[in-house]
Design a protein around this motif. Structure first.
Motif, PDB file in Angstrom:
ATOM      1  N   LEU A 170      -1.063  -4.300  11.775  1.00 56.28           N
ATOM      2  CA  LEU A 170      -0.234  -3.195  12.230  1.00 56.28           C
ATOM      3  C   LEU A 170      -0.430  -2.996  13.729  1.00 56.28           C
ATOM      4  N   ASP A 171       0.533  -3.457  14.493  1.00 54.65           N
ATOM      5  CA  ASP A 171       0.472  -3.287  15.948  1.00 54.65           C
ATOM      6  C   ASP A 171       1.106  -1.945  16.297  1.00 54.65           C
TER       7      ASP A 171
ATOM      8  N   PHE B   5      -6.758  -0.805  21.440  1.00 57.86           N
ATOM      9  CA  PHE B   5      -7.532  -1.256  22.592  1.00 57.86           C
ATOM     10  C   PHE B   5      -7.094  -2.679  22.949  1.00 57.86           C
ATOM     11  N   LYS B   6      -7.088  -2.989  24.226  1.00 58.57           N
ATOM     12  CA  LYS B   6      -6.752  -4.361  24.626  1.00 58.57           C
ATOM     13  C   LYS B   6      -7.768  -5.344  24.054  1.00 58.57           C
ATOM     14  N   GLU B   7      -9.015  -4.876  23.901  1.00 58.38           N
ATOM     15  CA  GLU B   7     -10.063  -5.735  23.334  1.00 58.38           C
ATOM     16  C   GLU B   7      -9.747  -6.127  21.892  1.00 58.38           C
ATOM     17  N   THR B   8      -9.110  -5.237  21.151  1.00 57.55           N
ATOM     18  CA  THR B   8      -8.754  -5.548  19.768  1.00 57.55           C
ATOM     19  C   THR B   8      -7.709  -6.656  19.718  1.00 57.55           C
ATOM     20  N   LEU B   9      -6.729  -6.599  20.605  1.00 58.89           N
ATOM     21  CA  LEU B   9      -5.680  -7.624  20.615  1.00 58.89           C
ATOM     22  C   LEU B   9      -6.240  -8.987  21.025  1.00 58.89           C
TER      23      LEU B   9
ATOM     24  N   ASP C 102       7.045  -0.811   4.512  1.00 56.43           N
ATOM     25  CA  ASP C 102       8.202  -1.706   4.641  1.00 56.43           C
ATOM     26  C   ASP C 102       7.767  -3.163   4.509  1.00 56.43           C
ATOM     27  N   ALA C 103       6.674  -3.522   5.179  1.00 58.05           N
ATOM     28  CA  ALA C 103       6.195  -4.908   5.155  1.00 58.05           C
ATOM     29  C   ALA C 103       5.718  -5.313   3.770  1.00 58.05           C
ATOM     30  N   LEU C 104       5.161  -4.370   3.019  1.00 58.19           N
ATOM     31  CA  LEU C 104       4.629  -4.681   1.695  1.00 58.19           C
ATOM     32  C   LEU C 104       5.705  -4.813   0.624  1.00 58.19           C
ATOM     33  N   GLU C 105       6.938  -4.527   0.962  1.00 58.90           N
ATOM     34  CA  GLU C 105       7.999  -4.661  -0.036  1.00 58.90           C
ATOM     35  C   GLU C 105       8.120  -6.096  -0.545  1.00 58.90           C
ATOM     36  N   GLY C 106       7.648  -7.056   0.226  1.00 63.62           N
ATOM     37  CA  GLY C 106       7.719  -8.450  -0.191  1.00 63.62           C
ATOM     38  C   GLY C 106       6.499  -8.931  -0.949  1.00 63.62           C
ATOM     39  N   TYR C 107       5.582  -8.019  -1.284  1.00 69.36           N
ATOM     40  CA  TYR C 107       4.327  -8.417  -1.929  1.00 69.36           C
ATOM     41  C   TYR C 107       4.049  -7.553  -3.161  1.00 69.36           C
TER      42      TYR C 107
ATOM     43  N   VAL D  39       2.674  -9.910  12.441  1.00 72.47           N
ATOM     44  CA  VAL D  39       2.538  -8.662  13.192  1.00 72.47           C
ATOM     45  C   VAL D  39       3.604  -7.677  12.727  1.00 72.47           C
ATOM     46  N   VAL D  40       3.147  -6.482  12.352  1.00 66.31           N
ATOM     47  CA  VAL D  40       4.031  -5.436  11.843  1.00 66.31           C
ATOM     48  C   VAL D  40       4.065  -4.311  12.873  1.00 66.31           C
ATOM     49  N   ARG D  41       5.255  -3.933  13.308  1.00 61.89           N
ATOM     50  CA  ARG D  41       5.388  -2.916  14.352  1.00 61.89           C
ATOM     51  C   ARG D  41       6.208  -1.729  13.857  1.00 61.89           C
TER      52      ARG D  41
END
Length: 245
Positions: free
Chosen positions: A71-72, A77-81, A133-138, A97-99
């Motif tokens: 989940l972007d 933090f920039k460190e996480t990316l 929304d992203a999990l609708e395919g799972y 990547v889910v936005r």
């Protein structure tokens, strides 16, 4: 008021999975569980936080091609990316990547201050809505949560219902020492912010370092003591309802 995680619930599918793979604490077959066809279409959801490398490495050795949803939120933090990209490369992860919906962000958080005014709504817009929304395919999603992380997670089950989805928490029973040992055994890189005292890492505005004696998640929403979860975990009796969709 602090919210404690509810019991995992049960249904025929969960009962059969528990009977086969988790009959008791002396016989826990998580690898077999994760390979069981009854899980249907699976995905891992990862924040690429302080302990994420362990789950991702563990899962990649069981199901190398499993999708990893990140989940972007736009507030990491920039460190996480940077850490995310490092782990994706080293572990060969299938990253998705889910936005959040940019229209909703423009309408509700144009000045990027919603986190300070209404952190629950900020999490809903940037995490809960996009993930659902992203999990609708799972059919099943896999979480890295553990019982030792906080008192509110002390009864976390290995298998549960999360709204209409199955959810597996493969490391629910792991200890902090298990995690540290796994990092060392497999020479996994650590999140760069961990050395600065960030032991649970979410969005930058809502995360601070942990001080001595606090639980691992004490640095999350520290100024909002009644908030302990971001809202993406619906729970066994959870219902996801969004008006206007």
């Amino acid at each position: 008021m602090t919210t404690y995680w509810p019991p995992g619930g049960s249904d025929d599918v969960i009962r059969q999975l528990r009977k086969r793979h988790l009959p008791d604490l002396e016989h826990v077959d998580v690898a077999g569980l994760l390979r069981n066809p009854a899980l249907g279409r699976r995905a891992v959801v990862s924040s690429f936080g302080a302990e994420s490398a362990v789950l991702l490495h563990y899962i990649s050795r069981i199901a190398a091609d499993i999708p990893v949803l990140f989940l972007d939120t736009g507030r990491h933090f920039k460190e996480t990316l940077i850490y995310r990209d490092q782990l994706v490369m080293e572990l060969g992860l299938d990253l998705h990547v889910v936005r959040p919906d940019p229209r909703l962000i423009a309408e509700e958080d144009a000045n990027a201050t919603l986190w300070s005014r209404d952190p629950n709504m900020c999490c809903a817009l940037r995490k809960t809505f996009p993930l659902q929304d992203a999990l609708e395919g799972y059919d099943t999603w896999i979480s890295g949560r553990k019982r030792y992380q906080a008192e509110t997670r002390s009864a976390l089950p290995l298998i549960e219902r999360d709204g209409t989805h199955l959810k597996i928490n493969p490391m629910a029973l792991w200890t902090r020492e298990d995690i540290v040992a796994y990092f060392e055994r497999h020479v996994l890189p650590r999140h760069p912010l961990e050395a600065l005292g960030y032991l649970s890492i979410g969005c930058a505005p809502c995360t601070r370092p942990v001080t001595g004696g606090e639980d691992l998640r004490a640095g999350r929403w520290a100024g909002t003591p009644e908030k302990t979860e971001c809202g993406i975990h619906l729970g066994p009796d959870g219902h996801f309802v969004r008006s206007g969709r």
